[in-house]
Design a protein around this motif. Structure first.
Motif, PDB file in Angstrom:
ATOM      1  N   SER A 142       0.819  -1.219   0.000  1.00 22.35           N
ATOM      2  CA  SER A 142       0.000   0.000   0.000  1.00 22.35           C
ATOM      3  C   SER A 142       0.849   1.264   0.000  1.00 22.35           C
ATOM      4  CB  SER A 142      -0.941   0.017   1.203  1.00 22.35           C
ATOM      5  OG  SER A 142      -0.207  -0.107   2.406  1.00 22.35           O
ATOM      6  N   ASN A 143       2.167   1.111   0.246  1.00 24.07           N
ATOM      7  CA  ASN A 143       3.081   2.250   0.270  1.00 24.07           C
ATOM      8  C   ASN A 143       4.514   1.719   0.337  1.00 24.07           C
ATOM      9  OD1 ASN A 143       4.591   4.675   1.216  1.00 24.07           O
ATOM     10  ND2 ASN A 143       2.516   5.523   1.334  1.00 24.07           N
ATOM     11  N   TYR A 144       5.461   2.502  -0.157  1.00 17.33           N
ATOM     12  CA  TYR A 144       6.856   2.042  -0.090  1.00 17.33           C
ATOM     13  C   TYR A 144       7.355   1.910   1.344  1.00 17.33           C
ATOM     14  CZ  TYR A 144       8.228   6.960   0.668  1.00 17.33           C
ATOM     15  OH  TYR A 144       8.377   8.230   1.186  1.00 17.33           O
TER      16      TYR A 144
ATOM     17  N   CYS B  62      12.750  -1.525  -6.276  1.00 19.36           N
ATOM     18  CA  CYS B  62      11.901  -0.333  -6.119  1.00 19.36           C
ATOM     19  C   CYS B  62      12.541   0.920  -6.718  1.00 19.36           C
ATOM     20  CB  CYS B  62      11.638  -0.062  -4.631  1.00 19.36           C
ATOM     21  SG  CYS B  62      10.336  -1.092  -3.913  1.00 19.36           S
ATOM     22  N   CYS B  63      13.782   0.806  -7.134  1.00 17.34           N
ATOM     23  CA  CYS B  63      14.520   1.990  -7.596  1.00 17.34           C
ATOM     24  C   CYS B  63      14.110   2.431  -8.999  1.00 17.34           C
ATOM     25  CB  CYS B  63      16.019   1.707  -7.582  1.00 17.34           C
ATOM     26  SG  CYS B  63      16.653   1.325  -5.929  1.00 17.34           S
ATOM     27  N   LEU B  64      14.093   3.752  -9.198  1.00 20.26           N
ATOM     28  CA  LEU B  64      13.788   4.313 -10.512  1.00 20.26           C
ATOM     29  C   LEU B  64      14.840   3.860 -11.520  1.00 20.26           C
ATOM     30  CD1 LEU B  64      12.913   7.980  -9.428  1.00 20.26           C
ATOM     31  CD2 LEU B  64      11.310   6.194 -10.053  1.00 20.26           C
ATOM     32  N   GLU B  65      16.099   3.851 -11.074  1.00 20.01           N
ATOM     33  CA  GLU B  65      17.197   3.343 -11.893  1.00 20.01           C
ATOM     34  C   GLU B  65      17.936   2.301 -11.066  1.00 20.01           C
ATOM     35  OE1 GLU B  65      19.709   6.340 -13.503  1.00 20.01           O
ATOM     36  OE2 GLU B  65      18.060   7.521 -14.327  1.00 20.01           O
ATOM     37  N   PHE B  66      17.874   1.069 -11.543  1.00 16.20           N
ATOM     38  CA  PHE B  66      18.436  -0.041 -10.764  1.00 16.20           C
ATOM     39  C   PHE B  66      19.969   0.030 -10.674  1.00 16.20           C
ATOM     40  CE2 PHE B  66      20.275  -4.257 -10.401  1.00 16.20           C
ATOM     41  CZ  PHE B  66      19.620  -4.758  -9.280  1.00 16.20           C
ATOM     42  N   SER B  67      20.456  -0.185  -9.459  1.00 16.54           N
ATOM     43  CA  SER B  67      21.892  -0.321  -9.213  1.00 16.54           C
ATOM     44  C   SER B  67      22.051  -1.056  -7.885  1.00 16.54           C
ATOM     45  CB  SER B  67      22.584   1.043  -9.168  1.00 16.54           C
ATOM     46  OG  SER B  67      22.084   1.821  -8.089  1.00 16.54           O
ATOM     47  N   GLU B  68      23.210  -1.603  -7.642  1.00 11.11           N
ATOM     48  CA  GLU B  68      23.459  -2.357  -6.425  1.00 11.11           C
ATOM     49  C   GLU B  68      23.258  -1.479  -5.191  1.00 11.11           C
ATOM     50  OE1 GLU B  68      24.167  -6.040  -4.795  1.00 11.11           O
ATOM     51  OE2 GLU B  68      24.254  -5.584  -6.928  1.00 11.11           O
TER      52      GLU B  68
ATOM     53  N   PRO C  52      14.397   8.382  -0.557  1.00  5.78           N
ATOM     54  CA  PRO C  52      13.093   8.038  -1.153  1.00  5.78           C
ATOM     55  C   PRO C  52      12.841   8.667  -2.522  1.00  5.78           C
ATOM     56  CG  PRO C  52      12.837   8.487   1.179  1.00  5.78           C
ATOM     57  CD  PRO C  52      14.250   8.874   0.818  1.00  5.78           C
ATOM     58  N   GLY C  53      13.547   9.738  -2.830  1.00  8.14           N
ATOM     59  CA  GLY C  53      13.379  10.396  -4.123  1.00  8.14           C
ATOM     60  C   GLY C  53      13.813   9.531  -5.292  1.00  8.14           C
ATOM     61  N   THR C  54      14.568   8.467  -5.017  1.00 12.93           N
ATOM     62  CA  THR C  54      15.073   7.597  -6.079  1.00 12.93           C
ATOM     63  C   THR C  54      14.248   6.307  -6.208  1.00 12.93           C
ATOM     64  OG1 THR C  54      16.622   6.477  -4.574  1.00 12.93           O
ATOM     65  CG2 THR C  54      17.422   8.445  -5.719  1.00 12.93           C
ATOM     66  N   TRP C  55      13.112   6.245  -5.486  1.00 11.64           N
ATOM     67  CA  TRP C  55      12.275   5.033  -5.493  1.00 11.64           C
ATOM     68  C   TRP C  55      10.924   5.290  -6.160  1.00 11.64           C
ATOM     69  CZ3 TRP C  55      12.781   4.813   0.538  1.00 11.64           C
ATOM     70  CH2 TRP C  55      14.111   4.547   0.881  1.00 11.64           C
ATOM     71  N   TRP C  56      10.292   4.190  -6.640  1.00 10.12           N
ATOM     72  CA  TRP C  56       8.921   4.280  -7.124  1.00 10.12           C
ATOM     73  C   TRP C  56       8.011   4.541  -5.924  1.00 10.12           C
ATOM     74  CZ3 TRP C  56       9.139   4.810 -12.043  1.00 10.12           C
ATOM     75  CH2 TRP C  56      10.012   4.058 -12.838  1.00 10.12           C
ATOM     76  N   LYS C  57       6.998   5.384  -6.118  1.00 10.01           N
ATOM     77  CA  LYS C  57       6.103   5.733  -5.003  1.00 10.01           C
ATOM     78  C   LYS C  57       4.738   5.033  -5.082  1.00 10.01           C
ATOM     79  CE  LYS C  57       8.819   8.844  -3.080  1.00 10.01           C
ATOM     80  NZ  LYS C  57       9.927   8.829  -4.049  1.00 10.01           N
ATOM     81  N   ALA C  58       4.376   4.567  -6.264  1.00  6.51           N
ATOM     82  CA  ALA C  58       3.045   3.967  -6.447  1.00  6.51           C
ATOM     83  C   ALA C  58       2.910   2.656  -5.654  1.00  6.51           C
ATOM     84  CB  ALA C  58       2.798   3.694  -7.923  1.00  6.51           C
ATOM     85  N   PRO C  59       1.757   2.453  -4.981  1.00  5.37           N
ATOM     86  CA  PRO C  59       1.521   1.194  -4.254  1.00  5.37           C
ATOM     87  C   PRO C  59       1.237   0.051  -5.238  1.00  5.37           C
ATOM     88  CG  PRO C  59      -0.432   2.584  -4.138  1.00  5.37           C
ATOM     89  CD  PRO C  59       0.621   3.394  -4.830  1.00  5.37           C
TER      90      PRO C  59
END
Length: 238
Positions: A151-153, A169-175, A182-189
């Motif tokens: 329901s939320n990150y 969950c990352c907008l751009e995947f990296s190790e 949190p600005g670099t993660w997807w926010k949609a549930p």
């Protein structure tokens, strides 16, 4: 005339059930392939760990093969017992499917709440030993649907006991990108995102369900028609 009609129905039902049986073989094959190559792929529920895509396909494929086999033999042998068995098995499946659909629409809100609660509970198994299926499923869903958590990150914060999410969950995947801000993660549930996707594809789901029902009704019609024809033929010969 009656004999020709019986022969026509006989071969139509045989072909119908042969295709039914081959479909079951295909479903079983995909299920076994998933089980061997992907483990318990698509296992999201912690309450029902065996409810994986592989297991569902294996069970469905086996059951479809059995029904198709009974129908094929019953048709080619003109066996009343097998024809009636095929009719009863297919009728039970049809009624069960109808019951599940009705219950789903009646208890949608309760199912929603239970599903979200169970999925959140399942997050705690993410990345743990013996839960590769659940881990793979969540990674694929979050990457493909561009979402994070149920329901939320912040659902992941309780899992890691810190401000962290999985790298999927990352907008751009990296190790270890899940340790960033949190600005670099997807926010949609994920729950709502997948639900919206299903609603947008409701027509396709509906068409698939309608086609499945029509095929089953066709099978029931063939079986009962042939059963009645065989009974009439036996009565006439007697």
């Amino acid at each position: 005339m009656a004999h020709n009609c019986l022969q026509c129905i006989k071969y139509l039902m045989f072909v119908f059930n042969l295709l039914f049986w081959l479909g079951g073989c295909g479903i079983l094959g995909v299920g076994i392939w998933l089980a061997v190559t992907q483990g318990n792929f698509a296992t999201l529920s912690s309450s029902f760990p065996s409810l994986s895509a592989a297991n569902l396909l294996i069970v469905t494929g086996t059951f479809v093969m059995i029904i198709g086999f009974v129908g094929c033999i019953g048709a080619i042998k003109e066996n009343k017992c097998l024809l009636l068995s095929f009719f009863i098995m297919l009728l039970i499946v049809f009624l069960l499917e109808l019951t599940v659909v009705i219950l789903f629409f009646v208890y949608t809100d309760k199912i929603d709440k239970y599903a979200q609660r169970d999925l959140k509970k399942g997050l705690h198994l993410y990345g743990t030993d013996g839960n590769i299926g659940l881990t793979n499923a969540w990674s694929i869903i979050q990457t493909d649907f561009r979402c994070c958590g149920v329901s939320n990150y912040t659902d992941w914060f309780e899992v890691y006991n810190t401000t962290r999410v999985p790298d999927s969950c990352c907008l751009e995947f990296s190790e270890n990108c899940g340790l960033h801000s949190p600005g670099t993660w997807w926010k949609a549930p994920c729950y709502e995102t997948v639900k919206i996707w299903l609603q947008e594809n409701l027509l396709a789901v509906g068409i698939f369900g309608l086609c499945t029902a029509m095929v089953q009704i066709l099978g029931l019609t063939f079986a009962m028609t042939m059963y009645c024809q065989v009974v009439k033929a036996d009565t006439y010969c007697a």
